[in-house]
Design an enzyme around this catalytic site. Structure first.
Site, short mmCIF file in Angstrom:
data_model
loop_
_atom_site.label_atom_id
_atom_site.label_comp_id
_atom_site.label_asym_id
_atom_site.label_seq_id
_atom_site.Cartn_x
_atom_site.Cartn_y
_atom_site.Cartn_z
N LYS A 53 3.98 -2.34 -0.92
CA LYS A 53 2.89 -2.65 -1.43
C LYS A 53 2.59 -3.41 -2.21
CE LYS A 53 -2.10 -0.15 -2.25
NZ LYS A 53 -2.61 0.84 -1.90
N CYS A 99 -2.70 -1.33 3.16
CA CYS A 99 -4.33 -0.92 2.62
C CYS A 99 -4.61 -2.14 1.65
CB CYS A 99 -3.91 0.57 1.10
SG CYS A 99 -5.68 1.49 1.26
N GLU A 125 -0.61 4.71 5.10
CA GLU A 125 0.17 4.94 4.34
C GLU A 125 0.33 6.11 3.42
OE1 GLU A 125 -2.79 3.54 1.42
OE2 GLU A 125 -1.59 2.66 -0.46
#
Lengths: 584, 584
Positions: free
Chosen positions: A126, A162, A44
C-alpha cells in the site's frame, strides 16, 4: 477483445488466526476455480485479518504471515489450481528489514501477493497509509514503492490497495501503465449515511484510469469495526456490472471483455509519481472465447436496515470470534436494553441470550412487565434477581445518599451480572447509547459494565427509530414484532430514585442529539454550535458534560462503529484535558 | 566572542488549560528577564500542554492556541520585556489551512514561536513527527518545511523540536546554516534505564553541528506519561555546562560565549534536505561584555529513586490536574496496595490519603494488622468495612462458587470503595502491578476498579525493590520507614480462598517477570523466549495468559509509564486477536 472471469471473494477473516484465514482463502479459491474464474481477488490483509494494529510489529507474526502466503501459493499448485491467479492481502516486510527512526519495527508492509503457478509472482505494498479516524497505519506500516502490472491471459491488470484508491494517483498510474483492469482489495469499515460514495468513487476512478475496476471488501465485525462488504465491479465507462450484498460472505463473479495488452513491453525502469512500475507476465495468451454469465447486482440496504444489520453483525462476530457461547444483559424494560435484547436474539438466536431483571425499591411495575413481554416475544431466557437485600447490606455499613445511593443500585446489578457471567460463561452486554456515553449519563462499574456494548455508537433518537423499524420489519414479514410498544413509548428513566426522568438531568433527546451532532460529529466549537441557533445555556451544559466524561468513555466496553465519530478509535482526546470551550 | 545568557524554563503545563499555561510562561519570562537573560526557552507545546492527541484537530482549539501566542508576545512587550527573545512551543496551523487526504483536519502543526518586540518574528514546525511507542504525531500534525535561524545579539541561533534532534539532519542543518547555538524544546517522557542517552545525544549533535546546544524538557504527569525534565546545555565540544534536576520545575540559566554571525547574509532561497532555511535578524549588536554566572549541574538520580519519583509525580499531577481533593485505596496488607499507599502519602500528604481495609471470611489476621501498621507509620486515614454481610446477601440469591465466588468478594470491595468515592469525592486508586496486568491476574470491576493505577507499569519484583528502597531512604534520612517489613517479606496472596497463594496460579515472580521481559518488553516470539533457556511449558502458560488478557488491560485505569512497553499507549493490539504464538 480478450475475456476474463474475475471472482471477488467477500469474506470474513479473523484477526490473528492465520490458519483459519488460510483455510478460508483456499476454500474460496477452490470455488472460484471450479466456476472457471481466471482471477480471484481477496480483501486487504485477508490472511492476517484487519486491522492488526501493533501486531504488525511482532517479528514472529510477520514471519507467520509470510510463511502462510508462500504455503498457500504452493498449496494452490498442489491442488491443480496453479493456473488461477489469486490476489491475496497479507502482512509482508520490506526486503532486508531496514531499521531506524521513522521505520516501524521489523519494517512491516500492508501488501498483496499475486499467486500463480505455485509461487508469489508479484507483491505490492500500500502506498498511502490510512492515518485518520479509526486508521493508524502510518504507525504500523512502511509505505510501498511499486506499482505492479500483471499480464493475465493477455490483459494488463494493476492493483490499488484501499486508501490508495481514494488518493489521486492509482487510476492515473493504471492509465500510465495502460492497464485494462484495476483490482482494489479493501478493509473498509461500515459507516452510516455514506450515501453511495464507494460506487461513485469506483466509477470516477475507472473513467480516469480508462480501465475496469473490481473492488472487494471484507465483511464481519472486528472489535469496534464492522465491515459491510458491498464489493462491486464497474467497467471503464463507470457502469456498474456486479455488486455483492452487504454484511454476508459472497463469491461474486463477473465476466469482463477487456482491451488486450500492447505487444511492446514498456521499459523496466518506468516510474509514476516516484513509484516504480513493475511488470510481470503470467500469461500472454488470451482465453478461448466463452459465453459470459450474468452477474448479480445487489441493491444497497435502506439506512435503518443497514445500521441494524451492522449492529447485529458486530455483536455476532465479537461473540463468535472471542469464542463466547452466550450473552447476558440486564433488562430494565427501557428502550436501550430492550433494543439490545432484540439485536442479541437476531445475532445469536434466543437460546444464547440471557436476560436478568433486577428490580429495586424504585423500579416501576412496567420495568418488570416490559422485560417479561420482550422475553415472551423473542424467546430469550429471563430471570429475576431482586437487589434490595444486597443494597440494604451495603447501606447498613455505608448509609449512602444522593448520587452515591443511585450508583450503588446500578453497581449491585452489575455485580449480579458479572457473578452470573463468571458462573455460567456469558459475555455481559452494556446497553448504553451514544447520547448517554457522550454526556457521561451512566454509572461507571454499574450499567457501564460488560464486554461489548452493542449500541454505544447509536444516539438515543436513533435507538427509538431502530426499535420502530425492527417492529415494522417483523410486521412486514408476518412475524411477531419483538419490541413491546410500551418500551418505545414511555418516557426514559434510569429509575434510580422515585419518579426520576432523564429530562431531570439532560435536555430533551431531540435537542441533545442535535447539539451532540454539531459538537462531536462535526467538531464545531461551542460558539459555532450556539450560532446554529441552540440555546447558549443548554450548549454550555452539554459541552461541559461531554468534555468531562472522557474517562467514563474510555472505560466503556467496545461497540460497533456506526458514525463518523465513534467514541472508540475515532476520537482520541486526553483524559486530563482542561480545554474548555468558551461561548464568547 | 559575543555573549548570551540563556534561560531554560523546565515547567509543568496542563493539557488544554491555555490560560494557565500562558500565565506560567509569562511568570517565567519575568523571572528570566529580571535575571538578565537574552533568550528564554520553553518546552515543546508548552502553551497547550502535551500531548494533546486529537484536540489538535479541533478548529476552536487551534484558534485559541494561536490567539494566546499572539497575546503573549504583545503582553511581553507591554510589560517592557520586548527585548527578551522568548521561544515558546504552541499549536500552530499551516497558512491557508490546506485540506485533503493525508492532511490532518485543520492542518495543525507542532510549532515554536520566536517572540520579540511584541510579535512573533519567526515560527518553525517540527519536521520529524513522533510516530511510535506513545507518540501519535503523524496522525495529528502536518510536518514543518522550514529551518529557522534567528540572529540574537549577533549570534545565529537555530531550532530543532524534540524528535527532530534524534534524526540525522537538524544539527547538520545548524552547521549548514552556520548557527552557533541550537535550541531544542522537548516533550520527552520518562522511561527507566535510559542510561544517559539524552546527554549522549545532545553532546553528539553539538559536535556534529559545531554549535552549543540547549535542551529543555517539561516536567510533570499527563495521564499515562510522566515528564522528568533533565534539561541541559552542552558546548560545541559536547561538554556539559548546565543541567536541571529531574521532576521539579526549574529556571536554569547558562552564560555562553559564542561565535559571531558572519556578516554576509546567505541567500534567501537556501535549502537543506528539502527544508527552506529562513533567516531573521532580531538584533545584530552583541551585548556589552559581562561577568558570566556559574550554572548548576544536577546529577541524575539513581535508578530506583528515579522510578519512585516518577510514580509520585505521575500520581500527584493526575490528582491535581483533574482537580481531585484526595485519593482512596483498598489496603489489603499486601505489598502492592502498601506501596501505593506510601506513594500516595509522598505525592499528596497523609491528610489526603484514605485507606479502606475490607476483611472477608478468608482474610488473614495480618492483612488487617499490616494495613494498620502502614497507617500508623504514614498517618494516612484508615477505616475498616467488613464485606461478609454484603457477600452473604449476594450469595443468598446467587450461590456462586469457585472463581465466581472469589471475584464476588473483590467486586463487593470495589462497590464499597466507589460508594465512598462518590459520597466523599475521592479518586479511587487501583493497586495492581504490571505482572498481574500482563497475565490478567486481577478481577475486572473488582481490584481493577479506580481512576488511576500508580504501579500498573511496575513489575512485581520491582515492587519489592521499590518498597525496600523507600524504607532504606527513610532510614538514611532519619525518618520512619513507611512500609511494614511483613508486607515486604510475606508470600503474595489474593486471599480470596483459604490458604491461597499467587504461586498456585502463576510461576514464581522472578521467573514470570523474566519471561514477561522477553515476551512483552523485547517483543520476542514464544519460541525465541524458550530459546533463552526458559521451560517451554511455563512459557506457553505465560504467553497464553498474556495473549488472552488484552480486554482486562484495556479496562484498567491509566497509570504512569515507566518501561519501554507500558500497557497503555505503547502496545496496542486488537482485543479480538486469535494470534497464538507457537513454540515449534
Amino acid at each position: 477483445m480478450p475475456q476474463l472471469r474475475v471472482a471477488l471473494a467477500q469474506v470474513n477473516p479473523i484477526v490473528g488466526n492465520v490458519a483459519h484465514n488460510s483455510a478460508l482463502i483456499l476454500e474460496h479459491c477452490r470455488a472460484a476455480h471450479e466456476a472457471g474464474a481466471h482471477i480471484v481477488l481477496f480483501p486487504e490483509m485477508v490472511l492476517t485479518g484487519y486491522p492488526i494494529e501493533d501486531l504488525a510489529m511482532r517479528a514472529s507474526f510477520v514471519a507467520a504471515s509470510r510463511r502462510a502466503a508462500d504455503e498457500l501459493a504452493e498449496r494452490l499448485a498442489a491442488e491443480k489450481m496453479g493456473d488461477l491467479v489469486a490476489v491475496v492481502g497479507f502482512l509482508d516486510q520490506v526486503p532486508g528489514v531496514p531499521s531506524g527512526f521513522g521505520i516501524p519495527k521489523n519494517a512491516p508492509q500492508n501488501s498483496v501477493a499475486v499467486m500463480h503457478g505455485g509461487e508469489i509472482v508479484a507483491r505490492q505494498a500500500k502506498h498511502h497509509l490510512w492515518n485518520y479516524g479509526v486508521g493508524d497505519e502510518a504507525r504500523n506500516f512502511v509505505p510501498g514503492s511499486t506499482i505492479n502490472v500483471v499480464q493475465v491471459h493477455g490483459v494488463d491488470v494493476a492493483i490499488a490497495i484501499c486508501e490508495d484508491l481514494w488518493r489521486d494517483g492509482p487510476s492515473a498510474a493504471a492509465r500510465a501503465a495502460e492497464a485494462a483492469l484495476l483490482l482494489v482489495p479493501n478493509g473498509s469499515p461500515y459507516e452510516a449515511n455514506k450515501d453511495d460514495v464507494r460506487f461513485d468513487l469506483c466509477a470516477r476512478r475507472a473513467v480516469e484510469g480508462e480501465c475496469a475496476l473490481a473492488y472487494v471488501n471484507m465483511v464481519g465485525g472486528q472489535d469496534e469495526l464492522v465491515f459491510d462488504g458491498d464489493s462491486l465491479v464497474v467497467d471503464a465507462e463507470g457502469r456498474l456490472l456486479a455488486r455483492a450484498a452487504q454484511f454476508s460472505e459472497e463469491l461474486l463473479f463477473v465476466d469482463l471483455e477487456l482491451p488486450a495488452a500492447t505487444d511492446t513491453m514498456p521499459s523496466t525502469d518506468a516510474t509514476f509519481s516516484g513509484l516504480h512500475i513493475e511488470r510481470t507476465i503470467v500469461s500472454a495468451e488470451p482465453v478461448a472465447p466463452y459465453e459470459p454469465l450474468g452477474s448479480p447486482v445487489a441493491t444497497p440496504l435502506d439506512d435503518l436496515e443497514e445500521i441494524y444489520r451492522a449492529l447485529v453483525v458486530g455483536l455476532r462476530d465479537y461473540v463468535e470470534k472471542n469464542e463466547f457461547r452466550s450473552v447476558l444483559l440486564g433488562l430494565s424494560g427501557g428502550i436501550d436494553s430492550t433494543l439490545c435484547g432484540a439485536i442479541a436474539v437476531d445475532a445469536l438466536g434466543a437460546e444464547r441470550v440471557f436476560g436478568v431483571s433486577n428490580p429495586s425499591a424504585y423500579s416501576t411495575e412496567h420495568s418488570r412487565t416490559d422485560a417479561e413481554e420482550l422475553a415472551r416475544r423473542t424467546g430469550l431466557d429471563l430471570r429475576t434477581v431482586a437487589i434490595a437485600p444486597m443494597v440494604d447490606a451495603f447501606q447498613d455499613s455505608l448509609s449512602l445518599s444522593g448520587l452515591a445511593e443511585e450508583n450503588l443500585q446500578s453497581r449491585v446489578r452489575a455485580v449480579v451480572w458479572m457473578g452470573l457471567s463468571n458462573a455460567e460463561g456469558h459475555l455481559v452486554l452494556a446497553c448504553g447509547n451514544k447520547s448517554e456515553l457522550a454526556t457521561g449519563y451512566s454509572t461507571i462499574y454499574g450499567d457501564a459494565v460488560g464486554g461489548y456494548a452493542p449500541i454505544k455508537d447509536v444516539r438515543k433518537t436513533l435507538v427509538w427509530e431502530l426499535a420502530r423499524w425492527r417492529n415494522a420489519y417483523a410486521e412486514a414479514h408476518g412475524e411477531v414484532p419483538p419490541i413491546p410498544e410500551n418500551a418505545i413509548s414511555k418516557p426514559p428513566s434510569a429509575e434510580l430514585r422515585p419518579g426520576q426522568l432523564d429530562t431531570d438531568s439532560l435536555p430533551p433527546y431531540e435537542i441533545l442529539d442535535a447539539i451532540l451532532d454539531a459538537y462531536v460529529e462535526r467538531d464545531l466549537g461551542a460558539a459555532a454550535v450556539v450560532a446554529e441557533g441552540f440555546d447558549a445555556t443548554t450548549v454550555e451544559h452539554v459541552v461541559t458534560l461531554v468534555d468531562r466524561a472522557e474517562y467514563k468513555r474510555r472505560q466503556y466496553p467496545p461497540g460497533p462503529k456506526v458514525t463518523a465519530r465513534n467514541f472508540g478509535r475515532d476520537r482520541r482526546v486526553p483524559i486530563t484535558n482542561r480545554w474548555r470551550e468558551h461561548l464568547g
